[in-house]
Design a protein around this motif. Structure first.
Motif, PDB file in Angstrom:
ATOM      1  N   ILE A 144       0.851  -1.191   0.000  1.00 34.19           N
ATOM      2  CA  ILE A 144       0.000   0.000   0.000  1.00 34.19           C
ATOM      3  C   ILE A 144       0.885   1.238   0.000  1.00 34.19           C
ATOM      4  N   SER A 145       0.464   2.258  -0.734  1.00 34.65           N
ATOM      5  CA  SER A 145       1.150   3.549  -0.694  1.00 34.65           C
ATOM      6  C   SER A 145       0.419   4.472   0.274  1.00 34.65           C
ATOM      7  N   PHE A 146       1.178   5.166   1.083  1.00 30.66           N
ATOM      8  CA  PHE A 146       0.602   6.165   1.982  1.00 30.66           C
ATOM      9  C   PHE A 146       1.126   7.538   1.579  1.00 30.66           C
ATOM     10  N   GLU A 147       0.192   8.456   1.362  1.00 28.65           N
ATOM     11  CA  GLU A 147       0.552   9.833   1.006  1.00 28.65           C
ATOM     12  C   GLU A 147       0.641  10.646   2.294  1.00 28.65           C
ATOM     13  N   TYR A 148       1.717  11.423   2.401  1.00 27.50           N
ATOM     14  CA  TYR A 148       1.924  12.221   3.609  1.00 27.50           C
ATOM     15  C   TYR A 148       2.399  13.608   3.181  1.00 27.50           C
ATOM     16  N   ALA A 149       1.477  14.586   3.189  1.00 23.40           N
ATOM     17  CA  ALA A 149       1.805  15.961   2.812  1.00 23.40           C
ATOM     18  C   ALA A 149       2.446  16.656   4.006  1.00 23.40           C
ATOM     19  N   LEU A 150       3.668  17.090   3.847  1.00 21.72           N
ATOM     20  CA  LEU A 150       4.393  17.756   4.932  1.00 21.72           C
ATOM     21  C   LEU A 150       4.013  19.231   4.982  1.00 21.72           C
ATOM     22  N   VAL A 151       3.447  19.647   6.116  1.00 14.57           N
ATOM     23  CA  VAL A 151       3.016  21.029   6.326  1.00 14.57           C
ATOM     24  C   VAL A 151       3.874  21.624   7.428  1.00 14.57           C
ATOM     25  N   GLY A 152       4.549  22.706   7.134  1.00 19.84           N
ATOM     26  CA  GLY A 152       5.475  23.302   8.088  1.00 19.84           C
ATOM     27  C   GLY A 152       4.831  23.619   9.429  1.00 19.84           C
ATOM     28  N   GLY A 153       5.445  23.101  10.511  1.00 16.26           N
ATOM     29  CA  GLY A 153       4.974  23.396  11.860  1.00 16.26           C
ATOM     30  C   GLY A 153       3.759  22.608  12.300  1.00 16.26           C
ATOM     31  N   LYS A 154       3.262  21.688  11.451  1.00 18.74           N
ATOM     32  CA  LYS A 154       2.062  20.925  11.816  1.00 18.74           C
ATOM     33  C   LYS A 154       2.334  19.434  11.978  1.00 18.74           C
ATOM     34  N   ASN A 155       2.917  18.815  10.967  1.00 16.47           N
ATOM     35  CA  ASN A 155       3.060  17.353  11.000  1.00 16.47           C
ATOM     36  C   ASN A 155       4.435  16.893  10.543  1.00 16.47           C
TER      37      ASN A 155
END
Length: 347
Positions: free
Chosen positions: A256-267
């Motif tokens: 499975i592919s997991f998408e993970y959008a990196l947001v500064g200061g959040k996650n």
């Protein structure tokens, strides 16, 4: 009027037999005209009789859309099409070139109701579902462009505007049309279905015999953070989502592919990477780290390159396969739904 692109080969054969008393091979001929020759009018189907072409022209339609605008990246050649339909709505589709071939990103809904806080697709909410035929039309704009170069679409991702699992039946009809050997002949394994985490849809796909690729938009390693970023998590929290993902792997035997959008200061902290690694332990998977695209209405901060590298290295240290998604079309309206949102503001 019947939309010809909205039919599988079997349905098209049955339609011509029932409506026009034509033999089965006529349906195959029409299907080949649509997908091998990629004609845009019934009149171009020259091995059909004039009478049949006239009757088809009176009762069916092919093209129900038009290209409103396109943007072409001067950096990597990515092309983003804005496609308008007869009822006034519009969606985006994107053609991307990779080392392994050309992929097309298709929208399954006009807008989206999932409300993810980092996404432009949700601006304005969800207007309506796309039919399978309308999804086919989106893809054909890219294929006709590639025809000029003697090339073809080799893979499809349903990661444009909308949630495919919320339009499941039309999405499955669409992938069956693409897969047909007498047509575009795109293998199921080269078609990726992306979801924000609608658990019933994942379970349904797990029991589906089609060997499609599953991509899950995760974007956070714990319920508190994910619920703040993705309202769907309140209905299907991470524990239920991961249970469904494990079931999918058990049924399919596929990563499975997991998408993970990196947001500064959040996650994007290292402790988030450690939580993510613990969450994905014992599940064969791959994590796509996505530097968040700038969307004016969202005012999000982009994670620095050094922090992105550190996040990826921490995942790999803990045994999780991760890559940073290659940015494509960053000099055009790169975020999903952004070109459509800009058009809506202008009109």
């Amino acid at each position: 009027m019947k939309h010809l692109y909205n039919n599988t080969l079997g349905e098209l054969v049955a339609f011509l037999q029932e409506e026009f008393q034509e033999p089965a091979f006529r349906g195959r001929q029409v299907f080949e005209w649509l997908y091998r020759h990629r004609v845009t009018t019934v009149e171009d189907m020259t091995n059909l009789s004039k009478t049949l072409r006239s009757r088809l022209a009176e009762t069916t339609q092919l093209q129900t859309s038009r290209e409103m605008t396109r943007q072409t990246s001067q950096v990597d050649g990515t092309i983003k099409f804005l496609i308008g339909f007869q009822d006034g709505v519009s969606v985006e589709t994107v053609l991307m070139k990779h080392d392994y071939g050309h992929s097309v990103c298709v929208s399954t809904q006009v807008g989206c109701k999932m409300g993810c806080t980092f996404c432009a697709s949700t601006l304005g909410g969800m207007i309506r579902q796309m039919t399978a035929g309308e999804m086919v039309e989106q893809l054909l704009y890219s294929q006709r462009h590639l025809d000029l170069k003697g090339d073809r679409v080799s893979s499809v991702v349903l990661m444009g505007s909308g949630e495919p699992m919320d339009n499941y039946d039309e999405t499955m009809r669409f992938v069956d049309i693409l897969h047909e050997p007498d047509g575009l002949n795109i293998g199921y394994r080269h078609i990726t279905i992306s979801t924000v985490g609608l658990v019933p849809g994942i379970l349904r796909l797990a029991d589906n015999p089609r060997p499609l690729t599953l991509a899950v938009s995760l974007h956070a390693p714990n319920d508190e953070l994910r619920s703040a970023m993705m309202p769907v998590n309140k209905a299907y929290p991470i524990a239920k989502l991961m249970e469904a993902c494990h079931y999918y792997h058990q049924q399919k035997g596929r990563r499975i592919s997991f998408e993970y959008a990196l947001v500064g200061g959040k996650n994007d902290r290292l402790d988030h990477a450690r939580q993510l690694a613990a969450l994905l332990k014992n599940l064969p998977c791959h994590v796509n780290l996505i530097p968040v695209n700038y969307v004016p209405e969202r005012n999000l901060t982009r994670t620095s390159k050094d922090q992105i590298t550190a996040f990826r290295m921490e995942l790999e240290r803990l045994g999780v396969n991760a890559t940073v998604r290659r940015e494509m079309g960053h000099d055009i309206s790169a975020a999903c739904g952004q070109l459509r949102a800009e058009h809506m503001m202008q009109t």
